[in-house]
Write a protein that holds these residues in place. Sequence first.
Motif, PDB file in Angstrom:
ATOM      1  N   ASN A  20       0.849  -1.192   0.000  1.00 14.69           N
ATOM      2  CA  ASN A  20       0.000   0.000   0.000  1.00 14.69           C
ATOM      3  C   ASN A  20       0.887   1.246   0.000  1.00 14.69           C
ATOM      4  O   ASN A  20       1.656   1.477   0.935  1.00 14.69           O
ATOM      5  CB  ASN A  20      -0.905   0.002   1.223  1.00 14.69           C
ATOM      6  N   VAL A  21       0.775   2.055  -1.027  1.00 15.52           N
ATOM      7  CA  VAL A  21       1.651   3.212  -1.164  1.00 15.52           C
ATOM      8  C   VAL A  21       1.466   4.214  -0.028  1.00 15.52           C
ATOM      9  O   VAL A  21       2.402   4.954   0.318  1.00 15.52           O
ATOM     10  CB  VAL A  21       1.423   3.886  -2.540  1.00 15.52           C
ATOM     11  N   ASP A  22       0.299   4.234   0.603  1.00 15.29           N
ATOM     12  CA  ASP A  22       0.061   5.173   1.699  1.00 15.29           C
ATOM     13  C   ASP A  22       0.801   4.779   2.985  1.00 15.29           C
ATOM     14  O   ASP A  22       0.968   5.603   3.882  1.00 15.29           O
ATOM     15  CB  ASP A  22      -1.440   5.272   1.998  1.00 15.29           C
ATOM     16  N   PRO A  48       3.375   8.239  -7.544  1.00 15.62           N
ATOM     17  CA  PRO A  48       2.839   7.179  -8.401  1.00 15.62           C
ATOM     18  C   PRO A  48       1.981   7.696  -9.553  1.00 15.62           C
ATOM     19  O   PRO A  48       1.730   6.963 -10.514  1.00 15.62           O
ATOM     20  CB  PRO A  48       1.998   6.328  -7.442  1.00 15.62           C
ATOM     21  N   GLN A  49       1.542   8.962  -9.471  1.00 13.52           N
ATOM     22  CA  GLN A  49       0.699   9.523 -10.528  1.00 13.52           C
ATOM     23  C   GLN A  49       1.508  10.043 -11.713  1.00 13.52           C
ATOM     24  O   GLN A  49       0.939  10.387 -12.747  1.00 13.52           O
ATOM     25  CB  GLN A  49      -0.156  10.658  -9.958  1.00 13.52           C
ATOM     26  N   ARG A  73      -1.240  -7.234 -13.816  1.00 12.44           N
ATOM     27  CA  ARG A  73      -0.785  -7.209 -12.429  1.00 12.44           C
ATOM     28  C   ARG A  73      -1.572  -8.162 -11.538  1.00 12.44           C
ATOM     29  O   ARG A  73      -1.159  -8.444 -10.420  1.00 12.44           O
ATOM     30  CB  ARG A  73      -0.832  -5.787 -11.872  1.00 12.44           C
ATOM     31  N   VAL A  90       7.518   0.696  -3.354  1.00 13.53           N
ATOM     32  CA  VAL A  90       6.063   0.638  -3.248  1.00 13.53           C
ATOM     33  C   VAL A  90       5.399   1.453  -4.358  1.00 13.53           C
ATOM     34  O   VAL A  90       4.319   1.091  -4.850  1.00 13.53           O
ATOM     35  CB  VAL A  90       5.583   1.093  -1.851  1.00 13.53           C
ATOM     36  N   VAL A  91       6.038   2.527  -4.804  1.00 12.06           N
ATOM     37  CA  VAL A  91       5.507   3.298  -5.932  1.00 12.06           C
ATOM     38  C   VAL A  91       5.599   2.483  -7.219  1.00 12.06           C
ATOM     39  O   VAL A  91       4.684   2.493  -8.052  1.00 12.06           O
ATOM     40  CB  VAL A  91       6.242   4.640  -6.058  1.00 12.06           C
ATOM     41  N   TRP A  93       5.373  -0.674  -7.445  1.00 10.76           N
ATOM     42  CA  TRP A  93       4.268  -1.635  -7.376  1.00 10.76           C
ATOM     43  C   TRP A  93       2.941  -0.966  -7.704  1.00 10.76           C
ATOM     44  O   TRP A  93       2.108  -1.527  -8.417  1.00 10.76           O
ATOM     45  CB  TRP A  93       4.216  -2.267  -5.990  1.00 10.76           C
ATOM     46  N   GLU A  94       2.728   0.214  -7.218  1.00 11.84           N
ATOM     47  CA  GLU A  94       1.473   0.932  -7.444  1.00 11.84           C
ATOM     48  C   GLU A  94       1.300   1.327  -8.908  1.00 11.84           C
ATOM     49  O   GLU A  94       0.181   1.309  -9.441  1.00 11.84           O
ATOM     50  CB  GLU A  94       1.441   2.184  -6.562  1.00 11.84           C
ATOM     51  N   ALA A  95       2.401   1.666  -9.592  1.00 14.49           N
ATOM     52  CA  ALA A  95       2.301   2.321 -10.892  1.00 14.49           C
ATOM     53  C   ALA A  95       2.298   1.372 -12.086  1.00 14.49           C
ATOM     54  O   ALA A  95       1.844   1.761 -13.166  1.00 14.49           O
ATOM     55  CB  ALA A  95       3.460   3.326 -11.046  1.00 14.49           C
TER      56      ALA A  95
END
Length: 376
Positions: A20-22, A48-49, A73, A90-91, A93-95
Motif C-alpha cells: 500500500n503506497v500510503d 505514483p501519478q 498485475r 512501493v511506488v 508496485w502501485e504504478a
Amino acid sequence: MADIVTKTHASRADRPTSFNVDDIPVPMGREEDWRFTPLRRIEKLFDPQGYTQRAKLEAKQSPQEVFIEKVGRDDPRVGTVLAPGDRTAVVAWEAFDQATVITIPRGVELENPVIVDVRATEELSTDHIVIRAEPLSKGTVLLRHEGPAALNQTVEVRAEDGAQLSVIAVHEWDRDAVHASNHRVSVGRDASLDHLVVTLGGDLVRVCVDTEYTAPGGTLRLNGIYFVDAGQHLEHRVFVDHSEPNCYSRVVYKGALQGQDARSVWIGDCLIGENADATDTYELNRNLILSEGAKADSVPNLEIENGEIEGAGHASATGRFDDEQLFYLMSRGISAVDARRLVVRGFFAELINKIEIEEVRDHLLDAIEDRLQGAH
C-alpha cells in the motif's frame, strides 16, 4: 504512518514493508534508508501519478524451453516474493500495469542464457519483471539496461526447490539517467541462486536487493560491480534475511571511483533469526578510490539472534590507488596508463571471472577500461 518510517528501528527486520503506497510516505532524508541518497535527484520517482510509460523489454536470446509472457498485475505469479520496503519500491508496485514473467520449467537445464534487453526513455516509466526457476531447473537470465532512463523497476526472482539459478543485471544507462530498482529474491529448499548486479552508468542509480529463504538448505551468492565517474551517485543496498536453518550466503561487492564528486554507497544488512541454526554467512565490500574528490560510504550490519551458527562475519575497506603497485609495474617497462588499467582489472577480476557468459565478461572489461581511458 510518517512516524513509523522516520523513527529509528532497533532491527533491520522491523522496518516497514507494504503493498500500500500510503503506508510508506515520501522520505525526508533523515530516514536510515535514505540518509545517503540525494533526494532532489531521485524525488521524481516518488509520485505514483507521474508515470506515463513502461520500459521496453526485448528478448534478444531465449532458449525454446523458456516461457516469456506479458501478464497483467492480477496474475497469481506477480507479487509473490516479499513486499516493497521503501518509497520507490512501493511506488513501482502501485504504478505498473503489465509484468514480464520469465519461467524456466521444472527439470529443464539450459545450455544457453536467456538475454533480455531493457530500454527506457527519459519519460517517467515503470517495469516489473518476474524470473522463476521451477524445481530442479538450471539456467541463467541476463538483463541488460540502457537508455536515457527515468525508470522505477521491480525484479522478482524465485529459485524454487532444488533449482540452480543465475541472474545478472547490467546497468549501462546514459549519463543523465535516474534509476531505482528493487530486486526481491526468494530461495527454496536446497536451491542455489547466484545474483550479480553491474552498475556502470547513470546520474543516480539505487539498487536494493532484499532476500528470503523459504526452506532449509538454500545457498545465496550476491555479487556486485560498480564504477563511478565524476558527479555520479551509485547506491547498492543488500538485505540477507536468514530465517531458515542450514542456509548459506556470501555477499561480495566491489567498486571503483574516479572524478570530482563521484559517490558510491553500499549498505549490507544481514539478519540471522532465532530459528536459523547452522547459518553460514559473510559479506564483503571493497572500494578503490582512483582520484581526489571521490567518496565511498560502506556500512555492513550484522544482527545475530541465534547462538547455534556455523559462521558469520563482515568486512569493509576503502583505499586509494596504490602508488607502489603503479611504480612497480612502471619499473618493469609498463606505461602509467597500462599499469593503472592492470591494477583495476585485477581488482575486479574475482567477480568478472565468475561470469560464465564470455561475451559479457569481455564487454565489462572493455567498458571499465573505456572509463579509465576517458578519465585520462
